[in-house]
Design a protein around this motif. Structure first.
Motif, PDB file in Angstrom:
ATOM      1  N   ARG A   1       0.790  -1.230   0.000  1.00 16.12           N
ATOM      2  CA  ARG A   1       0.000   0.000   0.000  1.00 16.12           C
ATOM      3  C   ARG A   1       0.821   1.278   0.000  1.00 16.12           C
ATOM      4  O   ARG A   1       0.315   2.350  -0.318  1.00 16.12           O
ATOM      5  N   ARG A   2       2.109   1.194   0.428  1.00 20.28           N
ATOM      6  CA  ARG A   2       2.797   2.393   0.909  1.00 20.28           C
ATOM      7  C   ARG A   2       2.922   3.504  -0.133  1.00 20.28           C
ATOM      8  O   ARG A   2       2.652   4.664   0.153  1.00 20.28           O
ATOM      9  N   GLN A   3       3.291   3.118  -1.355  1.00 16.94           N
ATOM     10  CA  GLN A   3       3.443   4.148  -2.392  1.00 16.94           C
ATOM     11  C   GLN A   3       2.096   4.813  -2.712  1.00 16.94           C
ATOM     12  O   GLN A   3       2.008   6.028  -2.871  1.00 16.94           O
ATOM     13  N   ALA A   4       1.060   3.986  -2.770  1.00 20.29           N
ATOM     14  CA  ALA A   4      -0.279   4.531  -3.075  1.00 20.29           C
ATOM     15  C   ALA A   4      -0.726   5.499  -1.985  1.00 20.29           C
ATOM     16  O   ALA A   4      -1.348   6.530  -2.269  1.00 20.29           O
ATOM     17  N   VAL A   5      -0.407   5.190  -0.717  1.00 20.29           N
ATOM     18  CA  VAL A   5      -0.808   6.098   0.369  1.00 20.29           C
ATOM     19  C   VAL A   5      -0.082   7.433   0.210  1.00 20.29           C
ATOM     20  O   VAL A   5      -0.702   8.509   0.261  1.00 20.29           O
ATOM     21  N   GLN A   6       1.254   7.377  -0.042  1.00 19.05           N
ATOM     22  CA  GLN A   6       2.021   8.625  -0.169  1.00 19.05           C
ATOM     23  C   GLN A   6       1.508   9.453  -1.348  1.00 19.05           C
ATOM     24  O   GLN A   6       1.331  10.673  -1.239  1.00 19.05           O
ATOM     25  N   GLN A   7       1.223   8.776  -2.471  1.00 17.05           N
ATOM     26  CA  GLN A   7       0.705   9.520  -3.631  1.00 17.05           C
ATOM     27  C   GLN A   7      -0.647  10.153  -3.310  1.00 17.05           C
ATOM     28  O   GLN A   7      -0.950  11.268  -3.712  1.00 17.05           O
ATOM     29  N   GLY A   8      -1.457   9.416  -2.534  1.00 19.89           N
ATOM     30  CA  GLY A   8      -2.775   9.939  -2.143  1.00 19.89           C
ATOM     31  C   GLY A   8      -2.648  11.179  -1.264  1.00 19.89           C
ATOM     32  O   GLY A   8      -3.406  12.139  -1.413  1.00 19.89           O
ATOM     33  N   ILE A   9      -1.673  11.167  -0.351  1.00 21.16           N
ATOM     34  CA  ILE A   9      -1.464  12.340   0.536  1.00 21.16           C
ATOM     35  C   ILE A   9      -1.134  13.562  -0.326  1.00 21.16           C
ATOM     36  O   ILE A   9      -1.700  14.648  -0.152  1.00 21.16           O
TER      37      ILE A   9
ATOM     38  N   TYR B   1      -5.400  -3.886   2.167  1.00 22.54           N
ATOM     39  CA  TYR B   1      -6.365  -2.830   1.806  1.00 22.54           C
ATOM     40  C   TYR B   1      -6.812  -2.097   3.087  1.00 22.54           C
ATOM     41  O   TYR B   1      -6.925  -0.868   3.111  1.00 22.54           O
ATOM     42  N   GLY B   2      -7.049  -2.874   4.159  1.00 25.99           N
ATOM     43  CA  GLY B   2      -7.422  -2.253   5.436  1.00 25.99           C
ATOM     44  C   GLY B   2      -6.340  -1.279   5.896  1.00 25.99           C
ATOM     45  O   GLY B   2      -6.629  -0.157   6.309  1.00 25.99           O
ATOM     46  N   ARG B   3      -5.061  -1.709   5.773  1.00 26.14           N
ATOM     47  CA  ARG B   3      -3.952  -0.819   6.183  1.00 26.14           C
ATOM     48  C   ARG B   3      -3.890   0.409   5.279  1.00 26.14           C
ATOM     49  O   ARG B   3      -3.603   1.512   5.729  1.00 26.14           O
ATOM     50  N   PHE B   4      -4.164   0.219   3.970  1.00 29.07           N
ATOM     51  CA  PHE B   4      -4.177   1.345   3.038  1.00 29.07           C
ATOM     52  C   PHE B   4      -5.188   2.401   3.519  1.00 29.07           C
ATOM     53  O   PHE B   4      -4.900   3.595   3.582  1.00 29.07           O
ATOM     54  N   SER B   5      -6.368   1.932   3.882  1.00 29.75           N
ATOM     55  CA  SER B   5      -7.420   2.865   4.284  1.00 29.75           C
ATOM     56  C   SER B   5      -7.066   3.528   5.625  1.00 29.75           C
ATOM     57  O   SER B   5      -7.264   4.740   5.800  1.00 29.75           O
ATOM     58  N   ILE B   6      -6.517   2.750   6.549  1.00 32.59           N
ATOM     59  CA  ILE B   6      -6.143   3.322   7.856  1.00 32.59           C
ATOM     60  C   ILE B   6      -5.031   4.360   7.678  1.00 32.59           C
ATOM     61  O   ILE B   6      -5.124   5.483   8.188  1.00 32.59           O
ATOM     62  N   ASP B   7      -3.985   4.017   6.930  1.00 31.56           N
ATOM     63  CA  ASP B   7      -2.878   4.963   6.710  1.00 31.56           C
ATOM     64  C   ASP B   7      -3.403   6.252   6.074  1.00 31.56           C
ATOM     65  O   ASP B   7      -3.041   7.355   6.488  1.00 31.56           O
ATOM     66  N   SER B   8      -4.240   6.101   5.044  1.00 32.59           N
ATOM     67  CA  SER B   8      -4.729   7.281   4.314  1.00 32.59           C
ATOM     68  C   SER B   8      -5.531   8.196   5.245  1.00 32.59           C
ATOM     69  O   SER B   8      -5.387   9.420   5.205  1.00 32.59           O
ATOM     70  N   HIS B   9      -6.366   7.590   6.080  1.00 32.77           N
ATOM     71  CA  HIS B   9      -7.218   8.421   6.941  1.00 32.77           C
ATOM     72  C   HIS B   9      -6.469   8.982   8.139  1.00 32.77           C
ATOM     73  O   HIS B   9      -6.700  10.121   8.539  1.00 32.77           O
ATOM     74  N   PHE B  10      -5.548   8.206   8.722  1.00 32.71           N
ATOM     75  CA  PHE B  10      -4.796   8.716   9.875  1.00 32.71           C
ATOM     76  C   PHE B  10      -3.891   9.884   9.465  1.00 32.71           C
ATOM     77  O   PHE B  10      -3.765  10.867  10.187  1.00 32.71           O
ATOM     78  N   THR B  11      -3.242   9.773   8.298  1.00 31.76           N
ATOM     79  CA  THR B  11      -2.356  10.869   7.877  1.00 31.76           C
ATOM     80  C   THR B  11      -3.197  12.123   7.584  1.00 31.76           C
ATOM     81  O   THR B  11      -2.857  13.219   8.021  1.00 31.76           O
ATOM     82  N   ARG B  12      -4.305  11.930   6.882  1.00 32.19           N
ATOM     83  CA  ARG B  12      -5.170  13.084   6.594  1.00 32.19           C
ATOM     84  C   ARG B  12      -5.668  13.725   7.885  1.00 32.19           C
ATOM     85  O   ARG B  12      -5.677  14.946   8.038  1.00 32.19           O
ATOM     86  N   ASN B  13      -6.095  12.886   8.847  1.00 34.56           N
ATOM     87  CA  ASN B  13      -6.667  13.426  10.084  1.00 34.56           C
ATOM     88  C   ASN B  13      -5.609  14.095  10.965  1.00 34.56           C
ATOM     89  O   ASN B  13      -5.888  15.110  11.611  1.00 34.56           O
ATOM     90  N   ALA B  14      -4.387  13.529  10.985  1.00 36.58           N
ATOM     91  CA  ALA B  14      -3.318  14.159  11.784  1.00 36.58           C
ATOM     92  C   ALA B  14      -3.054  15.568  11.250  1.00 36.58           C
ATOM     93  O   ALA B  14      -2.916  16.535  12.007  1.00 36.58           O
ATOM     94  N   LEU B  15      -3.032  15.682   9.923  1.00 41.39           N
ATOM     95  CA  LEU B  15      -2.784  16.982   9.307  1.00 41.39           C
ATOM     96  C   LEU B  15      -3.945  17.946   9.579  1.00 41.39           C
ATOM     97  O   LEU B  15      -3.750  19.129   9.870  1.00 41.39           O
ATOM     98  N   TRP B  16      -5.151  17.405   9.506  1.00 37.74           N
ATOM     99  CA  TRP B  16      -6.341  18.244   9.765  1.00 37.74           C
ATOM    100  C   TRP B  16      -6.297  18.788  11.200  1.00 37.74           C
ATOM    101  O   TRP B  16      -6.552  19.979  11.425  1.00 37.74           O
TER     102      TRP B  16
END
Ligand code: FAD
Ligand code: SF4
Length: 406
Positions: free
Chosen positions: A323-331, A362-377
């Motif tokens: 998931r890792r590259q996809a999460v970073q690209q999503g951020i 996929y679960g980790r992808f979703s958790i990483d994406s949301h935790f990074t977004r929420n930390a920034l928010w």
């Protein structure tokens, strides 16, 4: 003349003196309130230590509920919380109209039929609007079944605690999302119950009823006929319409700039995606397409699963992809508020679906994406809360990525 001593005053608990806050009034968590319903009950007396948005107490909650807090050096526990078992499942005879196959409703029905509990706390819908939640203490299987399917809006589940005193309910099964369960666990010892079972749902990106309208209008071709939707593991949103037809839209085609403010502030500051305090959690994102994902956190959770296990087609959890590259690209894309043209969104969707993360990954992808977004928010909107609000497990996950400047 003799005087009769007056009886010593019985000790009065804080909730015996408290009154629910008036509906519509400003709640203690202010803009971060998820409307979990606690403040609509006399248990508002404990709001300072119970509200998920005033103070986060994951370690203490996990210790009380499961006997220990999660092991941060165990990758599965870091992501999915304390557990003794994780499987994927589907009901061999799915319940018509349920969100997935209806495992949650079936557990509620069996809990009543077997006498395990006297009532099930669940959420029905308003007769006037499919998406307006109506929390109830269901006493019959029919009432539990009437609560099937997600109401993808903030729901004041805990307001029905107010009905407990004098109801004769001594054993309760509560179904709910993380913020509701955090508050419930914090007041559990003060409730007039002998036994409490907690069946949790993972939850992310919830919205107010008005926010839901904006989302549907932005994402669906026919917002007024949507009766069901889910963000699926194939990276598409699947909408079901009242005439039965399905519409699917790639995640990457969403109008990100228009939707940035749609999600409730509570959900943009939440790190309890996988419902850390529940005995049993039933979601989908750690399972492959079409199956549900079941996390048993403790023996009470296994007792709940036992109620339906003979009716389930069970399989081990699996995990493939990276998931890792996809999460970073999503951020990076989210930060730039990119909106892809639909043809490109479809293309990216097909590629990611073919080669992207599946199962637990996929679960980790979703958790990483949301935790990074929420930390920034949080850093941007409530910097004063960052220290107390982001739990250790979320910090460890967020630190794995490169975040834009707050
Ligand atoms: P059903 O048998 O259809 O029962 C659904 C149950 O949900 C009912 O008992 C009802 O009481 C309860 N419910 C409905 N709306 C609410 C609400 N607003 N608040 C509290 N309880 C409610 N799973 C994931 O894996 N990843 C996610 O990102 C995710 N997001 C979710 C967001 C929301 C707002 C909700 C409500 C659920 C979410 N889930 C998520 C859980 C998933 O969508 C299914 O609800 C779960 O797998 C159970 O499916 P089922 O067919 O067994 O449920
Ligand atoms: Fe009260 Fe719940 Fe809102 Fe917190 S989230 S202020 S406990 S209603």
């Amino acid at each position: 003349m003799s005087t009769v001593p007056s009886p010593a005053p019985a000790s009065v608990a804080p909730h015996d003196r408290a009154r629910p806050l008036a509906k519509g009034s400003l709640k203690p968590a202010k803009d971060l309130c998820s409307d979990c319903g606690l403040c609509d009950s006399r248990w508002v007396a404990y709001v300072r230590r119970a509200c998920a948005f005033l103070e986060q107490r994951f370690e203490a909650m996990e210790e009380r509920a499961h006997g220990r807090s999660r092991r941060l050096d165990d990758e599965d526990e870091l992501y999915f919380g304390v557990h003794q078992r994780m499987v994927t499942a589907r009901l061999r005879q799915p319940i018509e109209g349920a969100q997935w196959t209806g495992i949650v409703s079936r557990i509620g029905v069996r809990a009543l039929e077997t006498g395990l509990v006297d009532a099930v706390l669940c959420v029905q819908q308003s007769p006037d609007d499919r998406f307006t939640p109506v929390p109830v203490l269901a006493r019959t299987p029919e009432q539990v079944l009437a609560a099937r399917v997600n109401k993808p809006t903030l729901s004041p589940n805990l307001e029905v605690l107010e009905q407990l005193p004098g109801s004769g309910i001594e054993r309760l099964l509560a179904i709910g999302v993380g913020c509701q369960i955090q508050a419930l666990r914090a007041v559990q010892a003060t409730l007039p119950l002998q036994k409490l079972y907690v069946l949790g749902l993972p939850c992310v990106d919830n919205v107010s009823r008005q926010g839901l309208q904006t989302f549907l209008e932005s994402a669906s071709r026919s917002p007024e006929t949507v009766v069901h939707y889910e963000f699926m593991q194939d990276f598409r949103i699947h909408f079901r319409h009242s005439d039965g037809h399905q519409e699917t839209v790639p995640f990457f085609g969403l109008d990100t700039p228009a939707l940035k403010d749609v999600f409730a502030p509570s959900c943009l500051s939440c790190f309890d995606y996988t419902n850390a305090g529940a005995d049993l959690v039933v979601g989908y994102m750690g399972a492959t397409f079409g199956r549900q994902w079941v996390t048993v956190r403790n023996p009470l959770g296994q007792e709940l699963l036992d109620l339906v296990e003979p009716e389930l087609d069970l399989a081990p959890v699996t995990s493939t992809g990276d998931r890792r590259q996809a999460v970073q690209q999503g951020i990076d894309a989210y930060e730039k508020a990119l909106k892809l043209p639909m043809w490109l969104a479809e293309l990216v969707g097909v590629f990611v679906q073919r080669f992207g993360p599946k199962g637990l990954e996929y679960g980790r992808f979703s958790i990483d994406s949301h935790f990074t977004r929420n930390a920034l928010w949080l850093q941007r909107h409530h910097p004063e809360k960052v220290e107390a609000h982001i739990p250790a497990f979320a910090r460890k996950i967020v630190a794995r990525y490169r975040l834009p400047k707050p």
